[in-house]
Design a protein around this motif. Structure first.
Motif, short mmCIF file in Angstrom:
data_model
loop_
_atom_site.label_atom_id
_atom_site.label_comp_id
_atom_site.label_asym_id
_atom_site.label_seq_id
_atom_site.Cartn_x
_atom_site.Cartn_y
_atom_site.Cartn_z
N ALA A 95 0.85 -1.22 -0.03
CA ALA A 95 -0.02 -0.07 -0.09
C ALA A 95 0.91 1.19 0.07
O ALA A 95 1.99 1.26 0.67
CB ALA A 95 -0.91 -0.20 1.29
N VAL A 96 0.36 2.25 -0.79
CA VAL A 96 1.17 3.51 -0.73
C VAL A 96 1.24 4.28 0.56
O VAL A 96 2.29 4.61 1.02
CB VAL A 96 0.52 4.46 -1.88
N LYS A 97 0.20 4.14 1.38
CA LYS A 97 0.15 4.53 2.85
C LYS A 97 -0.43 3.62 3.65
O LYS A 97 -1.62 3.06 3.36
CB LYS A 97 -0.97 5.71 2.77
N GLN A 98 0.27 3.18 4.74
CA GLN A 98 -0.20 1.93 5.46
C GLN A 98 0.40 2.18 6.89
O GLN A 98 1.58 2.68 7.13
CB GLN A 98 0.06 0.87 5.03
N ILE A 99 -0.28 2.16 8.07
CA ILE A 99 0.17 2.34 9.46
C ILE A 99 -0.61 1.24 10.09
O ILE A 99 -1.59 0.73 9.99
CB ILE A 99 -0.09 3.70 9.88
N ASN A 100 -0.02 1.07 11.58
CA ASN A 100 -0.54 0.36 12.65
C ASN A 100 -1.08 1.45 13.45
O ASN A 100 -0.17 2.42 13.97
CB ASN A 100 0.26 -0.60 13.22
N LEU A 101 -2.12 1.67 13.99
CA LEU A 101 -2.57 2.20 14.95
C LEU A 101 -2.12 2.15 16.28
O LEU A 101 -2.37 0.72 16.67
CB LEU A 101 -4.17 2.30 15.07
N ASN A 102 -1.76 3.18 16.77
CA ASN A 102 -1.09 3.18 18.22
C ASN A 102 -1.57 4.09 19.07
O ASN A 102 -1.36 5.52 18.52
CB ASN A 102 0.24 3.00 18.11
N VAL A 103 -1.54 3.98 20.51
CA VAL A 103 -1.97 5.47 21.01
C VAL A 103 -0.79 5.74 21.83
O VAL A 103 0.28 4.81 22.10
CB VAL A 103 -2.89 4.90 22.42
N GLU A 104 -0.61 7.15 22.12
CA GLU A 104 0.55 7.80 22.75
C GLU A 104 0.48 7.64 24.22
O GLU A 104 1.41 7.82 24.90
CB GLU A 104 0.67 9.11 22.39
N GLN A 105 -0.47 7.53 24.79
CA GLN A 105 -0.88 7.20 26.26
C GLN A 105 -1.72 6.18 26.69
O GLN A 105 -2.57 5.81 26.10
CB GLN A 105 -1.28 8.93 26.51
N SER A 106 -1.30 5.71 27.89
CA SER A 106 -2.19 4.58 28.42
C SER A 106 -3.32 4.97 28.80
O SER A 106 -3.32 6.10 29.41
CB SER A 106 -1.15 3.55 29.56
N GLY A 107 -4.45 4.03 28.86
CA GLY A 107 -5.68 4.55 29.41
C GLY A 107 -6.74 3.46 29.01
O GLY A 107 -6.30 2.55 28.15
N ARG A 108 -7.92 3.61 29.55
CA ARG A 108 -9.05 2.81 29.25
C ARG A 108 -9.89 3.45 28.00
O ARG A 108 -10.16 4.55 28.23
CB ARG A 108 -9.98 2.69 30.58
N VAL A 109 -10.16 2.42 26.99
CA VAL A 109 -11.08 3.03 25.89
C VAL A 109 -12.44 3.28 26.21
O VAL A 109 -13.18 2.44 26.80
CB VAL A 109 -10.80 1.85 24.89
N TYR A 213 -8.12 -1.77 28.21
CA TYR A 213 -6.95 -0.98 28.87
C TYR A 213 -5.70 -0.86 27.88
O TYR A 213 -5.23 -2.00 27.70
CB TYR A 213 -6.40 -1.14 30.17
N ILE A 214 -5.36 0.08 27.08
CA ILE A 214 -4.41 -0.16 26.15
C ILE A 214 -3.11 0.90 26.47
O ILE A 214 -3.27 1.60 27.34
CB ILE A 214 -4.99 0.41 24.90
N THR A 215 -1.95 0.32 25.89
CA THR A 215 -0.59 1.14 26.09
C THR A 215 -0.17 1.32 24.64
O THR A 215 -0.65 0.92 23.68
CB THR A 215 0.29 0.03 26.77
N PRO A 216 0.89 2.21 24.52
CA PRO A 216 1.50 2.37 23.50
C PRO A 216 1.78 1.22 22.73
O PRO A 216 1.94 1.30 21.33
CB PRO A 216 2.75 3.28 23.40
N SER A 217 2.07 -0.04 23.25
CA SER A 217 2.48 -1.16 22.40
C SER A 217 1.40 -2.04 22.22
O SER A 217 1.46 -3.22 21.73
CB SER A 217 3.43 -2.03 23.48
N THR A 218 0.19 -1.74 22.55
CA THR A 218 -0.98 -2.57 22.19
C THR A 218 -1.31 -2.62 20.62
O THR A 218 -1.37 -1.55 20.01
CB THR A 218 -2.21 -2.05 23.20
#
Length: 331
Positions: A95-109, A213-218
């Protein structure tokens, strides 16, 4: 009388034996001559294939050459046609543009807008993390900032009338700038609790649910822009000088009978020393979303194109020590 009769019979017997012996001798000589002649004839027959070319050549000096019958040949009318010099390779679809979505700060969705396979627009909110504490801090900062701005306006008027000193006004102005910076910092922290689409694209499979609960590595999901795709492949180094951006390619993928076109987008300036190949990246439009990233592509790269080339079948080429030649017919 008896003796004479016996003597006569002996003479007759001897004459008969002598005559028989002479006949046998003649037959033996005849067989010997016949055997000799047969042996000579056999030797001539065996040597005849080897002696025939020389005999034929010797006779040929005295006889006129025999006319040779014409042989049949297929003729091809040579016409100009488009000819392309191509090489073949295999590559990967990206894909010309492709990313894996990640959050910069830990917390509950607390909010999740991830519909798998859905099309999303740039700036659309996809994931929201709990930020109540930051929202409270922002409200307090906004309230303090509002009060300080009113005070700065009043003191600015008093300063113009000589009611306060410049030092008092500068103190209030500095406090105002500090509160503005604090508010901007809180807003930046709030933005870290949100995941927004950085470009238009298609969502992949999601790996979280609301309340997680997610972190930047989730691992959350992937986002890919499939309007265009890259085709990465490599070619032998000897063709490196013949490829330039803009050259045409054609490729196919498994499961699709269609041939897809593309253009060379970039050429790797460095040759791989392990494989002695050079990397090529082409780009192709994908309006129907038929090209999926990760697919294997069978690539044809057009190195040269001749619009008025004369072509003929390979069977017409006659090899000789300096190359090839062909027979031409003229009326």
């Amino acid at each position: 009388m008896r003796m004479e009769e016996n003597l006569r019979k002996v003479k007759q017997w001897l004459k008969a034996r002598l005559s028989s012996f002479k006949q046998e001798l003649k037959q033996a000589e005849f067989r010997k001559k016949i055997g000799l002649r047969l042996g000579i004839l056999t030797i001539v027959i065996l040597l005849l294939p080897k002696l025939f070319p020389f005999a034929k050549e010797a006779v040929g000096y005295f006889l006129p050459p025999e006319p040779q019958a014409p042989f049949e040949a297929d003729a091809v009318v040579v016409q100009s046609d488009v000819l392309e010099n191509r090489i073949f390779s295999t590559g990967d679809i990206l894909a010309v543009k492709q990313i894996n979505l990640n959050v910069e700060q830990s917390g509950r969705v607390v909010r999740l807008n991830l519909d798998e396979g859905a099309e999303v627009g740039q700036g659309q909110l996809l994931v929201k993390i709990n930020d109540k504490d930051l929202q409270a801090r922002m409200q307090r900062a906004e309230f303090n900032l509002s009060l300080t701005r009113e005070r700065e306006k009043r003191q600015n008027q008093l300063l113009s009338q000589g009611g306060i000193s410049q030092e008092e006004y500068d103190g209030t102005l500095g406090e105002l700038k500090s509160l503005e910076a604090e508010l901007a910092l809180i807003q930046a922290e709030i933005e870290k609790t949100e995941i927004r689409a950085p470009f238009d694209g298609t969502l992949g499979l999601r790996y979280i649910t609301e309340g997680s609960y997610i972190t930047p590595s989730t691992r959350i999901a992937s986002l890919q822009d499939l309007s265009q795709v890259y085709v990465d492949f490599s070619i032998p180094e000897r063709y490196a000088g013949q490829v330039t951006p803009g050259d045409s390619i054609f490729f196919t993928i498994q499961g699709r009978e269609r041939v897809f076109p593309g253009k060379v987008y970039a050429v790797e300036p460095r040759i791989d020393t392990n494989t002695r190949t050079i990397g090529i990246r082409a780009i192709s439009d994908n309006p129907d979303k038929h090209l999926n990233p990760g697919a294997l592509a069978n690539v044809e790269l057009v190195l040269e194109r001749f619009d008025s080339a004369l072509t003929l079948p390979s069977i017409a080429l006659i090899p000789y020590e300096k190359g090839y030649k062909v027979y031409c017919y003229q009326q």
